[in-house]
Write an enzyme that holds these catalytic residues in place. Structure first.
Site, short mmCIF file in Angstrom:
data_model
loop_
_atom_site.label_atom_id
_atom_site.label_comp_id
_atom_site.label_asym_id
_atom_site.label_seq_id
_atom_site.Cartn_x
_atom_site.Cartn_y
_atom_site.Cartn_z
N HIS A 172 -36.49 19.69 6.95
CA HIS A 172 -35.58 19.94 8.06
C HIS A 172 -35.96 19.11 9.28
CE1 HIS A 172 -32.61 21.97 10.42
NE2 HIS A 172 -33.50 22.46 11.27
N SER A 232 -30.74 19.58 14.21
CA SER A 232 -30.56 21.00 13.93
C SER A 232 -29.56 21.61 14.91
CB SER A 232 -31.91 21.73 13.98
OG SER A 232 -31.80 23.03 13.41
N ASP A 274 -42.38 8.10 -7.40
CA ASP A 274 -43.13 8.13 -6.15
C ASP A 274 -43.17 9.51 -5.50
OD1 ASP A 274 -40.50 8.33 -5.45
OD2 ASP A 274 -40.48 6.63 -4.07
N ASP A 320 -33.95 19.29 2.92
CA ASP A 320 -33.86 20.31 3.97
C ASP A 320 -33.72 21.69 3.32
OD1 ASP A 320 -33.17 21.99 6.10
OD2 ASP A 320 -32.03 20.43 7.11
N ASP A 354 -34.40 7.01 -10.08
CA ASP A 354 -34.08 5.86 -9.22
C ASP A 354 -34.89 4.62 -9.58
OD1 ASP A 354 -36.57 6.60 -8.36
OD2 ASP A 354 -35.96 7.19 -6.35
N ASP A 398 -37.65 12.50 -10.61
CA ASP A 398 -38.25 11.50 -9.73
C ASP A 398 -37.92 10.08 -10.17
OD1 ASP A 398 -39.80 10.00 -8.04
OD2 ASP A 398 -41.72 10.75 -8.74
#
Length: 504
Positions: free
Chosen positions: A435, A187, A262, A398, A258, A255
């Site tokens: 984040h 950050s 999960d 984030d 890919d 979801d």
């Protein structure tokens, strides 16, 4: 300063070495007698294993995490590179098992505190450790008014000064300079990491920059304005109670793209979710969004622009999968750090954020700090030329610092430096991580080991093994893949085991 005592201590060490005896390091408590550049050692004391308690800590759980610390020497420093500087720093030196390396840590938010958890983690791993409060006390911007040198310290100078001093203290205590020096933070610390590579290429051999808010003032202004937009009318506000509903719809849509269902979107950039599919057919309900709320959601998931002029206020956006954390920016009031920065760096403490004007006040914010908090210089050629390695990472989910900030920086550095980046720069986008940490993704990975291994072997990491924990136990591992590759399931074996995935 007790110069004679220092000469005597160093002389004794040199004499022992000339006699063929083992070098004798300066004892912990005697470190107060030594000198450091632009400062002094205030105190030095041995701390028994498990005996450290962070100052002013009221959190029992946080304090408990220090119970497993090994014995170390704790040196506190005061650094004053300018007449108005007041930088506190601490150097922690393992009493046994030192790996002959230094690990430095940065700050979060507006700094103002020594990063004790990071120091503890470094010492547990065998490193000498150093951290600073950034030149002021308290996680606010009260220090800025009338103190331009303190802003310089917070922006970058405190990190450099603590590093120079720490190397001196380490060399004196162990009678050996650290063979490697690393910096790792996230950050604000990610911004500090990038600026270290830009301004002080000789400080570190390896740098880890996580979720870096490198365009700090533009980010502050854009987030404040975005907050006023999402709260433009009561009808436009998305209640926090609806965030899980939006998130569930996004996960349901993307979801499985890919190949593994999960609860984590591996590559949110490929998620083409249309939030208008959630629009209420009639009256407002908990399971749908009104027309105004759809517009608000769109504002959260697109680059931040002035809706009237179309002017770009910030190029970043919050990606699919970040919805559960939208309250940090889209809550009833602006995020505290952004509001604080605008009030005390750009305007005055009494500034009413509702009066923000775009794009004028965004550009005013960019100019307010004279570029001190800007870490966007992509020319890292000096750092790379001396063998420096930069490992960047960012959580795809984030909700505070857009993942685009790291993608943009990675692209800028690559284009500016050219072919040398192949052996010097790596970016890991972390699926499902919020984040710096948290979220359903595999957010736990050994950054210190990764940068050390890269520096020592010269082999650029193609993947890093990461874990997700629940209740303190690991329940999933997954490879983090060097951008632009992503993890792909092999088709057999547990989808919670990293060995069943490959990066491609």
């Amino acid at each position: 300063m007790k110069t004679a005592a220092v000469i005597a201590l160093l002389g004794a060490t040199m004499l022992a070495a000339s006699d063929g005896a083992a070098p004798r390091p300066i004892a912990c408590e005697s470190l107060t007698q030594m000198s450091v550049t632009n400062g002094r050692v205030l105190s030095a004391a041995s701390v028994a294993a498990g005996a450290f308690t962070p100052p002013n800590s009221a959190n029992a759980n946080a304090t408990a995490s220090f119970a497993t610390l090994p014995a170390f020497c704790r040196a506190t420093l005061k650094l004053t590179p300018s007449s108005d500087s007041d930088i506190n720093a601490e150097v922690w030196l393992p009493q046994s098992g030192w790996n002959h390396k230094l690990q430095a840590s940065g700050n979060g938010g507006l700094g103002g505190a020594i990063p004790y958890p990071a120091l503890a983690a470094s010492v547990k791993a065998g490193y000498a450790a150093v951290g600073t409060d950034g030149g002021h006390v308290g996680g606010n911007a009260d220090f800025v008014a009338g103190h331009p040198e303190k802003l310089v310290d917070f922006a970058y100078r405190a990190i450099h000064e603590m590093t120079v001093a720490a190397k001196t203290v380490v060399a004196a205590h162990y009678d050996a300079r650290p063979t490697r020096a690393y910096f790792s933070s996230c950050s604000t610390g990610g911004r500090q990491a990038l600026i270290e590579a830009q301004r002080y290429p000789d400080d570190f051999d390896g740098i880890v920059a996580g979720d870096p808010s490198w365009d700090q003032m533009r980010l502050y202004a854009a987030r404040v304005w975005l907050n006023t937009y999402v709260n433009r009318t009561p009808a436009a506000v998305i209640p926090a109670s609806k965030y899980p509903m939006i998130h569930a719809a996004v996960i349901d849509k993307c979801d499985a793209l890919d190949g593994v269902k999960d609860g984590v979107i591996e590559d949110p950039a490929k998620c083409a979710f249309n939030v208008s599919t959630l629009m209420c057919a009639g009256d407002d309900r908990p399971d749908c969004l009104t027309k105004d709320q759809v517009e608000t959601a769109n504002a959260m998931t697109r680059p931040i622009r002035d809706p009237k002029s179309g002017a770009m206020l910030h190029p970043g956006r919050y990606y699919p999968g970040s919805e559960l954390g939208w309250g940090g920016v889209a809550g009833p009031t602006p995020s505290g750090e952004s509001h604080e920065g605008m009030r005390k760096i750009v305007f005055t403490p009494g500034w009413d954020y509702h009066t923000i004007k775009v794009p004028d006040d965004v550009e005013r914010a960019v100019k307010a700090d004279n570029g001190l908090l800007y870490g966007g210089d992509p020319d890292l050629s000096r750092f790379f030329a001396r063998g420096g390695k930069l490992l960047m990472y960012h959580g795809w989910a984030d909700p505070l610092v857009s993942p685009d900030t790291s993608l943009i920086m990675f692209k800028m550095i690559t284009e500016r430096v050219g072919s040398p980046v192949a052996n010097s720069l790596a970016l890991f986008m972390v699926p499902g991580m919020a984040h710096c940490q948290g979220g359903p993704g595999t957010d736990t990975f050994d950054k210190a080991a990764a940068i050390d291994r890269w520096v020592e072997t010269g082999r650029t990491p193609a993947s890093l093994e990461a874990a997700h924990t629940s209740g303190g136990a690991v329940d999933r591992t997954r490879p983090l893949c060097a951008y632009p590759t992503t993890a792909h399931y092999s088709g057999s074996g547990s989808t919670d085991d990293a060995k069943n995935f490959r990066c491609q």
